[in-house]
Design a protein around this motif. Structure first.
Motif, PDB file in Angstrom:
ATOM      1  N   PRO A 343       0.812  -1.220   0.000  1.00  0.00           N
ATOM      2  CA  PRO A 343       0.000   0.000   0.000  1.00  0.00           C
ATOM      3  C   PRO A 343       0.850   1.277   0.000  1.00  0.00           C
ATOM      4  N   LYS A 344       2.144   1.107   0.310  1.00  0.00           N
ATOM      5  CA  LYS A 344       2.988   2.287   0.545  1.00  0.00           C
ATOM      6  C   LYS A 344       3.348   3.062  -0.715  1.00  0.00           C
ATOM      7  N   GLY A 345       3.363   2.379  -1.859  1.00  0.00           N
ATOM      8  CA  GLY A 345       3.755   3.067  -3.082  1.00  0.00           C
ATOM      9  C   GLY A 345       4.283   2.104  -4.119  1.00  0.00           C
ATOM     10  N   ILE A 346       5.174   2.584  -4.961  1.00  0.00           N
ATOM     11  CA  ILE A 346       5.710   1.760  -6.047  1.00  0.00           C
ATOM     12  C   ILE A 346       7.207   2.020  -6.226  1.00  0.00           C
ATOM     13  N   TRP A 347       7.848   1.123  -6.971  1.00  0.00           N
ATOM     14  CA  TRP A 347       9.194   1.377  -7.483  1.00  0.00           C
ATOM     15  C   TRP A 347       9.108   1.407  -8.999  1.00  0.00           C
ATOM     16  N   ILE A 348       9.889   2.276  -9.633  1.00  0.00           N
ATOM     17  CA  ILE A 348      10.035   2.203 -11.080  1.00  0.00           C
ATOM     18  C   ILE A 348      11.522   2.089 -11.415  1.00  0.00           C
ATOM     19  N   GLY A 349      11.800   1.180 -12.363  1.00  0.00           N
ATOM     20  CA  GLY A 349      13.186   0.866 -12.699  1.00  0.00           C
ATOM     21  C   GLY A 349      13.516   1.276 -14.129  1.00  0.00           C
ATOM     22  N   PRO A 350      14.766   1.705 -14.379  1.00  0.00           N
ATOM     23  CA  PRO A 350      15.155   2.276 -15.668  1.00  0.00           C
ATOM     24  C   PRO A 350      15.808   1.307 -16.638  1.00  0.00           C
ATOM     25  N   ASP A 351      16.121   0.072 -16.211  1.00  0.00           N
ATOM     26  CA  ASP A 351      17.026  -0.742 -17.016  1.00  0.00           C
ATOM     27  C   ASP A 351      16.363  -1.448 -18.185  1.00  0.00           C
ATOM     28  N   LEU A 352      15.038  -1.456 -18.258  1.00  0.00           N
ATOM     29  CA  LEU A 352      14.375  -2.174 -19.356  1.00  0.00           C
ATOM     30  C   LEU A 352      13.540  -1.246 -20.235  1.00  0.00           C
ATOM     31  N   VAL A 353      13.693   0.068 -20.044  1.00  0.00           N
ATOM     32  CA  VAL A 353      12.917   1.008 -20.866  1.00  0.00           C
ATOM     33  C   VAL A 353      13.831   1.751 -21.832  1.00  0.00           C
ATOM     34  N   SER A 354      13.284   2.056 -23.020  1.00  0.00           N
ATOM     35  CA  SER A 354      14.002   2.926 -23.954  1.00  0.00           C
ATOM     36  C   SER A 354      13.844   4.358 -23.444  1.00  0.00           C
ATOM     37  N   ASP A 355      14.601   5.284 -24.034  1.00  0.00           N
ATOM     38  CA  ASP A 355      14.481   6.691 -23.607  1.00  0.00           C
ATOM     39  C   ASP A 355      13.058   7.191 -23.833  1.00  0.00           C
ATOM     40  N   GLU A 356      12.505   6.780 -24.974  1.00  0.00           N
ATOM     41  CA  GLU A 356      11.141   7.205 -25.287  1.00  0.00           C
ATOM     42  C   GLU A 356      10.152   6.663 -24.246  1.00  0.00           C
ATOM     43  N   GLU A 357      10.320   5.370 -23.919  1.00  0.00           N
ATOM     44  CA  GLU A 357       9.425   4.774 -22.910  1.00  0.00           C
ATOM     45  C   GLU A 357       9.613   5.429 -21.547  1.00  0.00           C
ATOM     46  N   ALA A 358      10.839   5.857 -21.250  1.00  0.00           N
ATOM     47  CA  ALA A 358      11.077   6.509 -19.962  1.00  0.00           C
ATOM     48  C   ALA A 358      10.209   7.759 -19.834  1.00  0.00           C
ATOM     49  N   SER A 359      10.058   8.513 -20.934  1.00  0.00           N
ATOM     50  CA  SER A 359       9.206   9.706 -20.893  1.00  0.00           C
ATOM     51  C   SER A 359       7.734   9.319 -20.736  1.00  0.00           C
ATOM     52  N   VAL A 360       7.342   8.238 -21.421  1.00  0.00           N
ATOM     53  CA  VAL A 360       5.951   7.778 -21.302  1.00  0.00           C
ATOM     54  C   VAL A 360       5.658   7.384 -19.853  1.00  0.00           C
ATOM     55  N   VAL A 361       6.603   6.681 -19.228  1.00  0.00           N
ATOM     56  CA  VAL A 361       6.430   6.254 -17.834  1.00  0.00           C
ATOM     57  C   VAL A 361       6.312   7.478 -16.935  1.00  0.00           C
ATOM     58  N   SER A 362       7.182   8.448 -17.172  1.00  0.00           N
ATOM     59  CA  SER A 362       7.177   9.656 -16.352  1.00  0.00           C
ATOM     60  C   SER A 362       5.805  10.333 -16.380  1.00  0.00           C
ATOM     61  N   ALA A 363       5.276  10.522 -17.586  1.00  0.00           N
ATOM     62  CA  ALA A 363       3.978  11.195 -17.726  1.00  0.00           C
ATOM     63  C   ALA A 363       2.857  10.358 -17.126  1.00  0.00           C
ATOM     64  N   ALA A 364       2.917   9.046 -17.334  1.00  0.00           N
ATOM     65  CA  ALA A 364       1.824   8.177 -16.866  1.00  0.00           C
ATOM     66  C   ALA A 364       1.811   8.097 -15.334  1.00  0.00           C
ATOM     67  N   VAL A 365       2.984   8.021 -14.729  1.00  0.00           N
ATOM     68  CA  VAL A 365       3.036   7.952 -13.262  1.00  0.00           C
ATOM     69  C   VAL A 365       2.494   9.253 -12.687  1.00  0.00           C
ATOM     70  N   ARG A 366       2.901  10.349 -13.292  1.00  0.00           N
ATOM     71  CA  ARG A 366       2.430  11.643 -12.814  1.00  0.00           C
ATOM     72  C   ARG A 366       0.907  11.743 -12.920  1.00  0.00           C
ATOM     73  N   SER A 367       0.355  11.327 -14.060  1.00  0.00           N
ATOM     74  CA  SER A 367      -1.101  11.476 -14.188  1.00  0.00           C
ATOM     75  C   SER A 367      -1.842  10.484 -13.295  1.00  0.00           C
ATOM     76  N   ALA A 368      -1.251   9.304 -13.043  1.00  0.00           N
ATOM     77  CA  ALA A 368      -1.891   8.372 -12.095  1.00  0.00           C
ATOM     78  C   ALA A 368      -1.927   8.986 -10.696  1.00  0.00           C
ATOM     79  N   LEU A 369      -0.837   9.614 -10.309  1.00  0.00           N
ATOM     80  CA  LEU A 369      -0.792  10.230  -8.973  1.00  0.00           C
ATOM     81  C   LEU A 369      -1.776  11.404  -8.891  1.00  0.00           C
ATOM     82  N   LEU A 370      -1.856  12.189  -9.959  1.00  0.00           N
ATOM     83  CA  LEU A 370      -2.807  13.306  -9.962  1.00  0.00           C
ATOM     84  C   LEU A 370      -4.248  12.791  -9.899  1.00  0.00           C
ATOM     85  N   ALA A 371      -4.483  11.662 -10.609  1.00  0.00           N
ATOM     86  CA  ALA A 371      -5.832  11.075 -10.607  1.00  0.00           C
ATOM     87  C   ALA A 371      -6.260  10.666  -9.195  1.00  0.00           C
ATOM     88  N   LEU A 372      -5.275  10.271  -8.371  1.00  0.00           N
ATOM     89  CA  LEU A 372      -5.592   9.887  -6.988  1.00  0.00           C
ATOM     90  C   LEU A 372      -5.787  11.120  -6.104  1.00  0.00           C
TER      91      LEU A 372
END
Ligand SMILES: *Cc1c(COP(=O)(O)O)cnc(C)c1O
Length: 375
Positions: A343-372
């Protein structure tokens, strides 16, 4: 042609880790090329295995090496090898149900779901010590003429109760008992390919090919002594023996070899810098949110030096809602997988994402947190 799309299996951006349930890791071009080349002709599989073993041993600074159908398969094979040695008579007795040496010693602190490999090798797990501590005399007491091997699990993420590997090797070898190290996810650092065996004296170290090595998902690598690896090989396909069900194809063999070559030649420092750049960007992208705390951790879930970002949900609106963040990211388009921290939160890891995917993850995590309701 069937595709993930036509099958309705959604593609995933993997910001979690090299989980088999998500497909492990992705093969780079050199690995795919090697597999395609291997697929182009017939070959004598005994000869291939033997020559490839020599090359992989030299490349990883070990005495011997064997390609398997995964780390778990490598554990089964090394336990089988430890039970019988290479002698076909003893192997046949085991097939006939009259096997000897049917116990594998495992520290209680090392009990993990993968030690079912011991059962598949027809042995049983004999635990030693407890989660808090193990004494050398307890290990001595557990060794008998039924002992096939000691299975040791490497990694700083485990409970602290096990004896150090050096002690286990000394005690095991004093009684003629081999030590097998499960180091499936213990890369990086690259030196671990020879540290447990050549440097610390374990008889075998078993790695996943489909994790940090980025080899074929259904491959594994065993390195170690001639004695144990030749015994393990004696059980494996193309022999028609107990481990025939763990067959490795010529394509996986050459694919894994290309992956090991690539891994040895990688600029690991540059890779680490890239990972840190990604997690720092992720952290910066959330720095204005008062309800969450971002912590850059230097080690991944397997205790290895791969950084990741821990996102703690601390504000009143978001506290305890880690599971919802995971679900929102999973339900999003594209689907993103992260590691849950309860329940405490999440971890996100960088070693399996492309640079492009890293930006997608960044935006998606932010909007998920805003949605909460984070702000
Ligand atoms: C992943 C893992 C395994 C299994 O590896 P495969 O290559 O998927 O068979 C075994 N032990 C540990 C500690 C692991 O992390």
């Amino acid at each position: 042609m069937l595709t993930y799309e036509s099958l309705g299996a959604r593609r995933i951006i993997n910001a979690a880790t090299t989980l088999t349930a998500l497909g492990g890791s992705l093969m780079p071009a050199e690995v795919l090329d090697a597999m395609r080349a291997a697929a182009g002709s017939f070959v004598d599989m005994h000869e291939l295995q033997h020559r490839l073993g020599q090359e992989l041993a030299a490349a990883t600074r070990n005495e011997a090496a064997l390609v398997t159908a995964g780390c778990a398969a490598g554990l089964v094979l090394t336990v089988l090898g430890a039970r019988t040695g290479p002698d076909p008579v003893r192997i046949q007795r085991l097939i006939d149900g009259h096997g000897e040496r049917d116990e594998v010693i495992v520290h209680t602190a090392h009990r993990i779901p993968y030690d079912t490999a011991v059962i598949l090798a027809g042995a049983r797990v004999r635990t030693v010590g407890d989660v808090l501590q193990t004494f050398e005399w307890q290990l001595e007491a557990a060794i008998s003429d039924r002992t096939a091997a000691i299975l040791y699990v490497a990694g700083d993420h485990l409970p602290p109760g096990a004896l150090p590997l050096e002690v286990v090797v000394r005690v095991g070898h004093a009684h003629g008992v081999p030590v097998i190290v499960d180091c499936a996810a213990q890369l990086p650092p690259v030196e671990n390919l020879w540290r447990f065996t050549r440097d610390m004296g374990a008889d075998a170290a078993v790695f996943s090919g489909g994790k940090a090595l980025h080899g074929p998902q259904a491959s594994g690598l065993v390195v170690g002594t001639h004695a144990l690896i030749e015994a393990a090989r004696a059980h494996a396909a193309p022999h028609q023996r107990l481990a025939r069900a763990l067959k490795v194809g010529k394509e996986e063999m050459l694919g894994l070899a290309a992956a090991v070559d690539r891994y040895l030649a990688l600029d690991h420092e540059a890779m680490r810098e890239r990972w840190y750049r990604i997690v720092e960007d992720w952290s910066a992208g959330l720095s204005d949110l008062q309800q969450v705390d971002c912590i850059i951790e230097d080690r991944n879930e397997a205790g290895q030096p791969v950084p990741r970002l821990r996102i703690d949900l601390i504000g009143e609106r978001v506290r305890g809602r880690g599971g919802e963040v995971v679900q929102l990211l999973r339900a999003g388009d594209p689907r993103i997988e992260v590691l849950a921290n309860g329940p405490k939160g999440i971890w996100i890891g960088p070693d399996l994402v492309s640079d492009e995917e890293a930006s997608v993850v960044s935006a998606a995590v932010r909007s998920a947190l805003l949605a909460l309701g984070a702000s």
